[in-house]
Write an enzyme that holds these catalytic residues in place. Structure first.
Site, PDB file in Angstrom:
ATOM      1  N   ILE A  81       0.861  -1.176   0.000  1.00  0.00           N
ATOM      2  CA  ILE A  81       0.000   0.000   0.000  1.00  0.00           C
ATOM      3  C   ILE A  81       0.902   1.231   0.000  1.00  0.00           C
ATOM      4  O   ILE A  81       1.760   1.382   0.875  1.00  0.00           O
ATOM      5  CB  ILE A  81      -0.935   0.013   1.220  1.00  0.00           C
ATOM      6  CG1 ILE A  81      -1.842  -1.229   1.194  1.00  0.00           C
ATOM      7  CG2 ILE A  81      -1.793   1.283   1.227  1.00  0.00           C
ATOM      8  CD1 ILE A  81      -2.680  -1.410   2.444  1.00  0.00           C
ATOM      9  N   GLU A  82       0.730   2.080  -0.985  1.00  0.00           N
ATOM     10  CA  GLU A  82       1.580   3.269  -1.102  1.00  0.00           C
ATOM     11  C   GLU A  82       1.369   4.151   0.130  1.00  0.00           C
ATOM     12  O   GLU A  82       0.240   4.384   0.558  1.00  0.00           O
ATOM     13  CB  GLU A  82       1.238   3.999  -2.403  1.00  0.00           C
ATOM     14  CG  GLU A  82       2.159   5.131  -2.747  1.00  0.00           C
ATOM     15  CD  GLU A  82       1.749   6.395  -2.025  1.00  0.00           C
ATOM     16  OE1 GLU A  82       2.649   7.012  -1.403  1.00  0.00           O
ATOM     17  OE2 GLU A  82       0.557   6.750  -2.067  1.00  0.00           O
ATOM     18  N   SER A  83       2.472   4.644   0.697  1.00  0.00           N
ATOM     19  CA  SER A  83       2.420   5.239   2.033  1.00  0.00           C
ATOM     20  C   SER A  83       1.644   6.554   2.092  1.00  0.00           C
ATOM     21  O   SER A  83       0.951   6.818   3.080  1.00  0.00           O
ATOM     22  CB  SER A  83       3.843   5.451   2.568  1.00  0.00           C
ATOM     23  OG  SER A  83       4.578   6.312   1.721  1.00  0.00           O
ATOM     24  N   LYS A  84       1.742   7.411   1.076  1.00  0.00           N
ATOM     25  CA  LYS A  84       0.984   8.660   1.126  1.00  0.00           C
ATOM     26  C   LYS A  84      -0.509   8.375   1.081  1.00  0.00           C
ATOM     27  O   LYS A  84      -1.296   9.022   1.792  1.00  0.00           O
ATOM     28  CB  LYS A  84       1.383   9.599  -0.015  1.00  0.00           C
ATOM     29  CG  LYS A  84       0.670  10.952   0.073  1.00  0.00           C
ATOM     30  CD  LYS A  84       1.133  11.914  -1.005  1.00  0.00           C
ATOM     31  CE  LYS A  84       0.386  13.240  -0.887  1.00  0.00           C
ATOM     32  NZ  LYS A  84       0.822  14.210  -1.932  1.00  0.00           N
ATOM     33  N   CYS A 182      12.653   7.324  -2.316  1.00  0.00           N
ATOM     34  CA  CYS A 182      11.341   7.047  -2.893  1.00  0.00           C
ATOM     35  C   CYS A 182      11.469   7.031  -4.416  1.00  0.00           C
ATOM     36  O   CYS A 182      12.047   7.950  -5.007  1.00  0.00           O
ATOM     37  CB  CYS A 182      10.351   8.117  -2.453  1.00  0.00           C
ATOM     38  SG  CYS A 182       8.761   8.020  -3.314  1.00  0.00           S
ATOM     39  N   ASP A 189      14.735   7.913   2.300  1.00  0.00           N
ATOM     40  CA  ASP A 189      14.172   7.051   3.344  1.00  0.00           C
ATOM     41  C   ASP A 189      15.339   6.558   4.192  1.00  0.00           C
ATOM     42  O   ASP A 189      16.269   5.936   3.673  1.00  0.00           O
ATOM     43  CB  ASP A 189      13.435   5.860   2.727  1.00  0.00           C
ATOM     44  CG  ASP A 189      12.228   6.286   1.902  1.00  0.00           C
ATOM     45  OD1 ASP A 189      11.502   7.178   2.352  1.00  0.00           O
ATOM     46  OD2 ASP A 189      12.031   5.723   0.806  1.00  0.00           O
ATOM     47  N   HIS A 221      10.542   0.747   0.578  1.00  0.00           N
ATOM     48  CA  HIS A 221      11.135   0.057   1.722  1.00  0.00           C
ATOM     49  C   HIS A 221      11.064  -1.467   1.574  1.00  0.00           C
ATOM     50  O   HIS A 221      12.062  -2.176   1.760  1.00  0.00           O
ATOM     51  CB  HIS A 221      10.390   0.423   3.012  1.00  0.00           C
ATOM     52  CG  HIS A 221      10.306   1.877   3.329  1.00  0.00           C
ATOM     53  ND1 HIS A 221       9.711   2.795   2.498  1.00  0.00           N
ATOM     54  CD2 HIS A 221      10.702   2.568   4.432  1.00  0.00           C
ATOM     55  CE1 HIS A 221       9.760   3.993   3.064  1.00  0.00           C
ATOM     56  NE2 HIS A 221      10.358   3.889   4.231  1.00  0.00           N
ATOM     57  N   GLU A 222       9.858  -1.944   1.287  1.00  0.00           N
ATOM     58  CA  GLU A 222       9.647  -3.388   1.213  1.00  0.00           C
ATOM     59  C   GLU A 222      10.517  -4.018   0.133  1.00  0.00           C
ATOM     60  O   GLU A 222      11.046  -5.125   0.296  1.00  0.00           O
ATOM     61  CB  GLU A 222       8.172  -3.690   0.917  1.00  0.00           C
ATOM     62  CG  GLU A 222       7.191  -3.100   1.928  1.00  0.00           C
ATOM     63  CD  GLU A 222       6.657  -1.728   1.537  1.00  0.00           C
ATOM     64  OE1 GLU A 222       5.514  -1.426   1.916  1.00  0.00           O
ATOM     65  OE2 GLU A 222       7.383  -0.956   0.860  1.00  0.00           O
ATOM     66  N   ARG A 250       7.597   9.006   8.223  1.00  0.00           N
ATOM     67  CA  ARG A 250       7.272  10.151   7.384  1.00  0.00           C
ATOM     68  C   ARG A 250       5.754  10.278   7.378  1.00  0.00           C
ATOM     69  O   ARG A 250       5.040   9.305   7.167  1.00  0.00           O
ATOM     70  CB  ARG A 250       7.793   9.972   5.961  1.00  0.00           C
ATOM     71  CG  ARG A 250       7.499  11.171   5.055  1.00  0.00           C
ATOM     72  CD  ARG A 250       7.893  10.925   3.631  1.00  0.00           C
ATOM     73  NE  ARG A 250       9.334  10.723   3.497  1.00  0.00           N
ATOM     74  CZ  ARG A 250       9.894  10.101   2.480  1.00  0.00           C
ATOM     75  NH1 ARG A 250       9.150   9.594   1.527  1.00  0.00           N
ATOM     76  NH2 ARG A 250      11.201   9.963   2.429  1.00  0.00           N
ATOM     77  N   GLY A 251       5.271  11.500   7.647  1.00  0.00           N
ATOM     78  CA  GLY A 251       3.828  11.712   7.645  1.00  0.00           C
ATOM     79  C   GLY A 251       3.101  10.901   8.691  1.00  0.00           C
ATOM     80  O   GLY A 251       1.962  10.482   8.477  1.00  0.00           O
TER      81      GLY A 251
END
Length: 274
Positions: A81-84, A182, A189, A221-222, A250-251
């Site tokens: 799942i994309e983090s933003k 990213c 990161d 990351h993954e 982040r966020g």
């Protein structure tokens, strides 16, 4: 299209404060795994542990509530799942009335599992220091070595080597020098990585040079952790291997991928940089 360039990353965004499950942006794992030679039968077990520090909602009387959240996405899931998009989704609960934490946890579990393509574990905890204790990663620190380094990307698995003529060892190694970027925005990161293995002794200097070679590499990351795991298995052939990265947040979110040659359930050891 569920590719990174079509995600909310790097785009002007309206931060909705009402619930909207469609904000979640799943990205298939298969494409990046194909790059490192990983097919449908995975060479590892594992999970991606997400910690959320900015989760809030309204109770039935309109009073804001807050909690810390831990999410565990299985490595066997079809999508990350994309983090933003994850942050936007969580922010959508800010002005949403929810009956209780159990109802919220069930909604989160349903939506995240649908996006990831596997059952996602969800734990909500009260905001108190005991929820996520700060600890050091166990293991021998690689970062104090007196080595010269002049390559910072792309990753160079050829730096990895093990002495197959030596007696097998059980060893845990740690570095705080992991950095990648990213793949969409280029934002850095920052992370710490713990590598535990049994097998021929891995050359410490080569391993540190290899980890630093991610410094300008563009990957989520993954994907970085899976690349590290696969490169170590191919180059050093350990009998047993675990790779665990703890990235800074982040966020309001941090992501902590864990991959292991054997089934294992990792703890959630928040370190001082998190």
């Amino acid at each position: 299209m569920n590719t990174p360039e079509h995600s909310p990353l790097g785009r002007d965004t309206v931060y909705a404060d009402r619930y909207d499950a469609s904000l979640l942006f799943p990205i298939p794992r298969a494409d990046k795994r194909a790059e490192i030679g990983v097919a449908e039968i995975l060479p590892f077990h594992g999970t991606d542990i997400w910690n959320a520090y900015e989760l809030s909602w309204l109770d039935s009387r309109g009073k804001p509530q807050v909690a810390l959240a831990e999410f565990r996405v299985p490595a066997s899931s079809s999508h990350i799942i994309e983090s933003k998009s994850f942050k936007l989704y969580l922010n959508g609960f800010a002005q949403e009335s929810v009956a209780d934490t159990e109802a919220l946890a069930e909604t989160l579990r349903h939506d995240l599992s649908a996006a990831a393509g596997a059952v996602v574990g969800v734990v909500l905890a009260p905001v108190r220091a005991a929820a996520f204790p700060i600890v050091d990663l166990d293991g021998h620190l690689l970062d104090t070595q007196d080595v010269a380094i002049d390559h910072y990307g792309p990753p160079r698995p050829e730096y990895l080597r093990a002495d197959a003529s030596a007696t097998a060892v059980d060893e845990t190694l740690v570095s705080h020098l992991l950095r990648s970027n990213c793949p969409v925005t280029g934002q850095p990161d920052w992370g710490s990585v713990q590598i535990a293995y049994r097998g021929a002794p891995i050359d410490h200097a080569g391993l540190l040079r290899y980890l630093v070679s991610f410094r300008t590499h563009n990957e989520f990351h993954e994907q970085c952790v899976e690349r590290i795991f696969v490169d170590l298995m191919r180059r050093c052939a350990p009998q047993r291997l675990r790779v665990y990265a703890r990235y800074t947040r982040r966020g309001g979110l941090d992501i902590n991928p864990f991959r292991s040659s054997e089934p294992a359930t990792p703890g959630n050891p928040r370190n001082v940089r998190q």
